[in-house]
Write a protein that holds these residues in place. Structure first.
Motif, PDB file in Angstrom:
ATOM      1  N   ILE A 153       0.838  -1.193   0.000  1.00 30.76           N
ATOM      2  CA  ILE A 153       0.000   0.000   0.000  1.00 30.76           C
ATOM      3  C   ILE A 153       0.878   1.249   0.000  1.00 30.76           C
ATOM      4  CG2 ILE A 153      -1.757   1.287   1.265  1.00 30.76           C
ATOM      5  CD1 ILE A 153      -2.761  -1.341   0.018  1.00 30.76           C
ATOM      6  N   GLU A 154       0.662   2.119  -0.978  1.00 34.45           N
ATOM      7  CA  GLU A 154       1.407   3.377  -1.046  1.00 34.45           C
ATOM      8  C   GLU A 154       0.965   4.329   0.052  1.00 34.45           C
ATOM      9  OE1 GLU A 154       4.093   6.260  -2.301  1.00 34.45           O
ATOM     10  OE2 GLU A 154       3.933   4.138  -2.856  1.00 34.45           O
ATOM     11  N   GLY A 155      -0.359   4.404   0.280  1.00 35.55           N
ATOM     12  CA  GLY A 155      -0.866   5.312   1.294  1.00 35.55           C
ATOM     13  C   GLY A 155      -2.135   4.790   1.940  1.00 35.55           C
ATOM     14  N   LEU A 156      -2.252   4.994   3.253  1.00 34.19           N
ATOM     15  CA  LEU A 156      -3.446   4.596   3.989  1.00 34.19           C
ATOM     16  C   LEU A 156      -4.047   5.872   4.592  1.00 34.19           C
ATOM     17  CD1 LEU A 156      -3.791   1.530   6.361  1.00 34.19           C
ATOM     18  CD2 LEU A 156      -4.796   3.734   6.954  1.00 34.19           C
ATOM     19  N   ILE A 157      -5.297   6.141   4.240  1.00 33.09           N
ATOM     20  CA  ILE A 157      -6.002   7.359   4.650  1.00 33.09           C
ATOM     21  C   ILE A 157      -7.006   7.009   5.744  1.00 33.09           C
ATOM     22  CG2 ILE A 157      -7.577   9.183   3.886  1.00 33.09           C
ATOM     23  CD1 ILE A 157      -6.413   8.763   1.046  1.00 33.09           C
ATOM     24  N   LEU A 158      -7.003   7.787   6.822  1.00 31.45           N
ATOM     25  CA  LEU A 158      -7.981   7.611   7.895  1.00 31.45           C
ATOM     26  C   LEU A 158      -8.804   8.880   8.052  1.00 31.45           C
ATOM     27  CD1 LEU A 158      -5.735   5.851  10.566  1.00 31.45           C
ATOM     28  CD2 LEU A 158      -7.477   4.774   9.130  1.00 31.45           C
ATOM     29  N   SER A 159     -10.115   8.729   8.275  1.00 30.44           N
ATOM     30  CA  SER A 159     -10.988   9.887   8.457  1.00 30.44           C
ATOM     31  C   SER A 159     -11.122  10.285   9.925  1.00 30.44           C
ATOM     32  CB  SER A 159     -12.376   9.610   7.870  1.00 30.44           C
ATOM     33  OG  SER A 159     -13.010   8.534   8.558  1.00 30.44           O
ATOM     34  N   HIS A 160     -11.092   9.303  10.844  1.00 26.02           N
ATOM     35  CA  HIS A 160     -11.177   9.579  12.275  1.00 26.02           C
ATOM     36  C   HIS A 160     -10.926   8.283  13.027  1.00 26.02           C
ATOM     37  CE1 HIS A 160     -15.209   8.210  11.258  1.00 26.02           C
ATOM     38  NE2 HIS A 160     -15.567   8.182  12.535  1.00 26.02           N
ATOM     39  N   ASP A 161     -10.999   8.337  14.358  1.00 29.00           N
ATOM     40  CA  ASP A 161     -10.503   7.205  15.152  1.00 29.00           C
ATOM     41  C   ASP A 161     -11.569   6.276  15.712  1.00 29.00           C
ATOM     42  OD1 ASP A 161     -11.594   8.656  17.263  1.00 29.00           O
ATOM     43  OD2 ASP A 161      -9.666   9.091  18.235  1.00 29.00           O
ATOM     44  N   HIS A 162     -12.821   6.349  15.267  1.00 27.43           N
ATOM     45  CA  HIS A 162     -13.840   5.438  15.769  1.00 27.43           C
ATOM     46  C   HIS A 162     -13.566   4.004  15.311  1.00 27.43           C
ATOM     47  CE1 HIS A 162     -16.901   8.914  16.417  1.00 27.43           C
ATOM     48  NE2 HIS A 162     -16.117   8.740  17.461  1.00 27.43           N
ATOM     49  N   TYR A 163     -14.089   3.054  16.058  1.00 25.96           N
ATOM     50  CA  TYR A 163     -13.749   1.648  15.840  1.00 25.96           C
ATOM     51  C   TYR A 163     -14.188   1.105  14.494  1.00 25.96           C
ATOM     52  CZ  TYR A 163     -12.300   1.296  20.694  1.00 25.96           C
ATOM     53  OH  TYR A 163     -11.629   1.480  21.886  1.00 25.96           O
ATOM     54  N   ASP A 164     -15.234   1.674  13.913  1.00 27.65           N
ATOM     55  CA  ASP A 164     -15.685   1.192  12.609  1.00 27.65           C
ATOM     56  C   ASP A 164     -14.900   1.824  11.463  1.00 27.65           C
ATOM     57  OD1 ASP A 164     -17.030   3.567  13.420  1.00 27.65           O
ATOM     58  OD2 ASP A 164     -18.580   3.274  11.909  1.00 27.65           O
TER      59      ASP A 164
END
Length: 366
Positions: A153-164
């Motif tokens: 994976i070149e990049g992993l994007i996260l929107s926020h830290d909730h478990y789902d």
């Protein structure tokens, strides 16, 4: 099952409505950059949403918690199997490197192939959206791609830290296959605690833009909240994301209630080819942090995007509406308003800008 544990984003949602809990872990949880962020309220030690006088108030924490413990749910979990299109490395490698592809993994988890490089958005391969392995919302279907077959994976994007959206099992399993992580302010601390080297993590405030090879990333506003325990409400930032590559523009709403920010995003960013929009886990008890189907459609129209792609449904039981209600209501609205709608099956590949025939795969399923 009548009693259900409120997990995913619902455990933090309950705690967030209790007085005196916000920012309890640290007065400056995102570090020095937080103090300079317009989204950070130093006196309270937490991030906050923009002012929105039209936002409706949530029910009390007691009302929400009592409802999840005592109310009977009906139709929130499918009886029939959710259709899943299996994926493997051979089929993934065969996808045209000159195009932009969006692959639905389930809920809000997606894999992108951009200019031949692989990206992940909010990957959750775990069995439950929960802090526990033995309780909490359980997947309706297996992931279409085994975790061990995920390509580099070149990049992993996260929107926020909730478990789902942020799953420690997935992060730990992929840490040797992910080159860089792109996250909102404060979320980098979570990753560092799980063994991700700090020099592989880039934290974004809203409206920060950076290049990652042929990809341009912009973190944009959303109206939501954060936290993974009863004591860390809003200690990290939340965001939507703009991903531009190869002349194509993909927008991901993350989790959000309806707010004026969608119009601002349309004004500040280039035209959007496809908008991955939250549509699920809504309820009148928490109307400001998740959109109803009607609000999802309005937000999409505010963005002025070409194709509406529905996410945040069909994988976990996180609210009280039936599992297919988000899909049915938006599909009806899209037909009435002549909106180009994408409701891909789990594992389906959508090539951005290429013609496709949408299928209402949920019809006839119980």
């Amino acid at each position: 099952m009548k009693r259900r544990l409120a997990c995913g984003c619902l455990l933090p949602l309950f705690s967030a409505l209790l007085p005196g809990q916000a920012g309890a872990e640290s007065p400056d949880p995102a570090g020095q950059r937080a103090a300079a962020s317009p989204q950070y309220e130093a006196a309270a030690g937490r991030f906050r949403n923009p002012d929105n006088p039209q936002a409706r108030a949530s029910a009390s924490g007691w009302a929400i918690w009592s409802r999840f413990l005592l109310a009977k749910k009906e139709g929130t979990v499918p009886i029939d199997p959710i259709p899943v299109r299996p994926l493997d490395r051979t089929s993934l490698d065969a996808l045209d490197n000159a195009s932009s592809h969006v692959i639905r993994l389930g809920h809000s988890s997606h894999m992108l192939k951009l200019q031949g490089q692989w990206w992940l958005i909010d990957p959750v391969f775990g069995e439950r959206a929960s802090p526990f392995s033995w309780a909490g919302p359980k997947r309706f279907h297996p992931p279409p791609l085994p975790l061990e077959q995920v390509p580099p994976i070149e990049g992993l994007i996260l929107s926020h830290d909730h478990y789902d959206h942020l799953d420690v099992h997935t992060i730990e399993a992929l840490k040797d296959r992910v080159r860089r992580y792109y996250v909102p302010l404060g979320v980098g601390r979570r990753l560092r605690e799980w063994g991700i080297p700090a020099d592989r993590i880039e934290e974004f405030d809203w409206w920060e833009e950076r290049r990652a090879g042929p990809v341009t990333l912009t973190a944009a506003p959303s109206q939501h909240f954060s936290g993974r325990t009863l004591w860390d409400r809003d200690s990290t930032l939340w965001a939507s994301w703009s991903v531009q590559s190869g002349g194509m523009h993909i927008f991901y709403s993350g989790d959000s209630g309806y707010f004026p920010g969608f119009k601002e995003i349309a004004a500040r960013l280039p035209p959007i080819d496809i908008a991955l929009m939250e549509n699920g886990a809504y309820d009148d008890y928490w109307p400001a942090v998740h959109m109803s189907p009607e609000e999802t459609v309005q937000a999409f129209q505010d963005l002025g995007a070409r194709t509406l792609y529905l996410v945040h449904n069909s994988t976990f039981d996180l609210a009280f509406h039936t599992w297919h209600d988000p899909l049915e209501r938006v599909a009806a609205l899209a037909e009435a308003r002549n909106i180009d709608l994408a409701t891909p099956e789990i594992g389906e590949v959508l090539t951005v800008g290429k013609p496709r025939q949408n299928h209402r795969w949920w019809e006839g399923l119980r």
